[in-house]
Motif scaffolding. Structure first.
Motif, short mmCIF file in Angstrom:
data_model
loop_
_atom_site.label_atom_id
_atom_site.label_comp_id
_atom_site.label_asym_id
_atom_site.label_seq_id
_atom_site.Cartn_x
_atom_site.Cartn_y
_atom_site.Cartn_z
N TYR A 11 0.86 -1.18 0.00
CA TYR A 11 0.00 0.00 0.00
C TYR A 11 0.90 1.24 0.00
O TYR A 11 2.11 1.12 0.17
CB TYR A 11 -0.91 -0.03 1.23
N ALA A 35 1.31 -15.67 10.55
CA ALA A 35 0.78 -14.90 11.68
C ALA A 35 -0.03 -13.71 11.16
O ALA A 35 0.02 -13.39 9.97
CB ALA A 35 1.95 -14.41 12.52
N GLY A 37 -0.83 -10.23 10.01
CA GLY A 37 0.03 -9.20 9.44
C GLY A 37 1.13 -9.75 8.54
O GLY A 37 1.94 -8.98 8.02
N LYS A 40 -1.16 -12.38 4.20
CA LYS A 40 -2.07 -13.31 3.52
C LYS A 40 -3.18 -12.57 2.78
O LYS A 40 -3.47 -12.84 1.62
CB LYS A 40 -2.68 -14.30 4.53
P1 ATP Z 1 -4.47 -10.87 9.24
O1 ATP Z 1 -4.44 -12.29 9.62
O2 ATP Z 1 -4.42 -9.95 10.41
O3 ATP Z 1 -5.52 -10.51 8.25
P2 ATP Z 1 -2.63 -10.92 7.07
O4 ATP Z 1 -1.56 -11.97 7.09
O5 ATP Z 1 -3.80 -11.15 6.21
O6 ATP Z 1 -3.07 -10.61 8.53
P3 ATP Z 1 -2.39 -8.37 5.78
O7 ATP Z 1 -3.79 -8.02 6.14
O8 ATP Z 1 -2.08 -8.65 4.37
O9 ATP Z 1 -1.88 -9.60 6.64
O10 ATP Z 1 -1.48 -7.20 6.31
C1 ATP Z 1 -0.07 -7.15 6.07
C2 ATP Z 1 0.46 -5.79 6.47
O11 ATP Z 1 -0.11 -4.79 5.62
C3 ATP Z 1 0.14 -5.38 7.88
O12 ATP Z 1 1.27 -4.77 8.43
C4 ATP Z 1 -0.98 -4.36 7.73
O13 ATP Z 1 -0.93 -3.39 8.72
C5 ATP Z 1 -0.68 -3.74 6.38
N1 ATP Z 1 -1.91 -3.27 5.70
C6 ATP Z 1 -3.00 -4.04 5.43
N2 ATP Z 1 -3.94 -3.33 4.77
C7 ATP Z 1 -3.43 -2.08 4.60
C8 ATP Z 1 -3.89 -0.88 3.97
N3 ATP Z 1 -5.10 -0.82 3.38
N4 ATP Z 1 -3.07 0.21 4.00
C9 ATP Z 1 -1.85 0.14 4.58
N5 ATP Z 1 -1.36 -0.95 5.18
C10 ATP Z 1 -2.12 -2.06 5.19
#
Ligand code: ATP
Length: 235
Positions: A11, A35, A37, A40
Motif C-alpha cells: 500500500y 501470523a 500481518g 495473507k
Molecule cells: P491478518 O491475519 O491480520 O488478516 P494478514 O496476514 O492477512 O493478517 P495483511 O492483512 O495482508 O496480513 O497485512 C499485512 C500488512 O499490511 C500489515 O502490516 C498491515 O498493517 C498492512 N496493511 C493491510 N492493509 C493495509 C492498507 N489498506 N493500507 C496500509 N497498510 C495495510
C-alpha cells in the motif's frame, strides 16, 4: 492453474509482499499459513485484482491477471471470499447468494444449478433463504459468504480466514464444508489461523512470514515439520 511469481505488493504506506512465489494446482486445496500481518490478505487481494502488484507476475489458467479488472478475474473462474464476510445484512440470504452470480447472469439455467448446489452444501441456508442475512449466526453468515463466492462458478476459490470469530465446533463445520467443496472438484486457496485443522484438509501449504514465503511443501510434511509445529501448532 495459479502461478504467482516474484510478487511484490503493498500500500502507499507499507511494502507488504516481497518476491512471493506460490502455486495452486488444479483440484487441490492449498493452505497459506502465517501470523497476523504476514501478508495473507494482501496476497489474496493482489491475486484478485484489488491491489496492484509492484513487481512480479500472476498467471491463472494461462492468462496473466495483473491489470485485469476484478470482475474479469471473477469471470475467468477465480472467486474471492474476503475476510469479514461483507454481506448485505438487510437483504435476504438468497438475494445475497444470487448477487454472487452476477458475472454469470446471462446463463439462468446454470445459475439455478449453482444455487441448488449451494443449498445442497448448506441445507440450513435453504431453510433461511428468505431471512435477512444479518439475522443469521456468525457461522451461517460465513456459509452465505462462501455460497455467494460459489455462485460465480469458480475453478479456484480463495477463502480468507473463513473461521474468523467462530466457535471451535462451528469452525470444524465450516472447514468440513471447505473440504467438501474441494472434493466436488473446485481448487481452493485457503488462509487459516487453525493451522492443524487446515493442514489436515489441505494437499499443500505455504508459510508466509513478514511478506515472504519461508516454507512450503506437502501438507503432511508441513504437519510434521518442527518449525511449523512450534510456530503454528503450539507443539
Ligand atoms: P491478518 O491475519 O491480520 O488478516 P494478514 O496476514 O492477512 O493478517 P495483511 O492483512 O495482508 O496480513 O497485512 C499485512 C500488512 O499490511 C500489515 O502490516 C498491515 O498493517 C498492512 N496493511 C493491510 N492493509 C493495509 C492498507 N489498506 N493500507 C496500509 N497498510 C495495510
Amino acid at each position: 492453474m495459479l502461478t504467482v511469481q516474484g510478487l511484490s505488493a503493498g500500500y502507499d504506506t507499507a511494502d507488504v509482499l516481497h518476491s512471493v512465489d506460490i502455486t495452486a494446482r488444479s483440484g487441490e486445496l492449498t493452505v497459506i499459513l502465517g501470523a497476523n500481518g504476514s501478508g495473507k490478505t494482501t496476497l489474496f487481494r493482489t491475486i484478485s485484482g484489488l491491489v496492484r502488484p509492484r513487481e512480479g507476475d500472476i498467471e491463472f489458467d494461462g492468462r496473466r491477471l495483473p491489470g485485469l479488472p476484478a470482475d474479469r478475474i471473477v469471470k475467468a473462474g477465480l472467486a474471492h471470499c474476503p475476510e469479514g464476510r461483507h454481506l448485505f445484512a438487510k437483504m435476504p440470504v438468497e438475494k445475497n447468494l444470487v448477487l454472487g452470480g452476477y458475472v454469470r447472469r446471462r446463463d439462468r439455467a446454470r445459475l439455478r444449478e449453482l444455487l441448488e448446489q449451494v443449498y445442497e452444501l448448506f441445507p440450513m441456508l435453504h431453510e433461511k433463504r428468505q431471512q435477512p442475512a444479518g439475522t443469521l449466526s456468525g457461522g451461517q453468515q460465513q456459509m452465505v459468504a462462501i455460497g455467494r463466492a460459489l455462485m460465480s462458478d469458480p475453478a479456484l476459490l480463495i477463502l480468507d480466514e473463513p473461521s474468523m470469530g467462530l466457535a471451535p465446533l462451528v469452525t470444524e463445520q465450516v472447514l468440513e464444508a471447505v473440504a467438501q467443496i474441494n472434493r466436488n472438484g473446485i481448487a481452493v486457496l485457503l488462509a487459516e489461523q487453525n493451522a492443524q485443522a487446515a493442514l489436515r484438509i489441505a494437499h499443500r501449504g505455504f508459510v508466509l512470514a513478514e511478506g515472504r514465503v519461508v516454507l512450503s511443501g506437502d501438507a503432511a510434511d508441513l504437519l510434521r515439520d518442527p518449525t511449523v509445529r512450534e510456530a503454528y501448532l503450539g507443539v
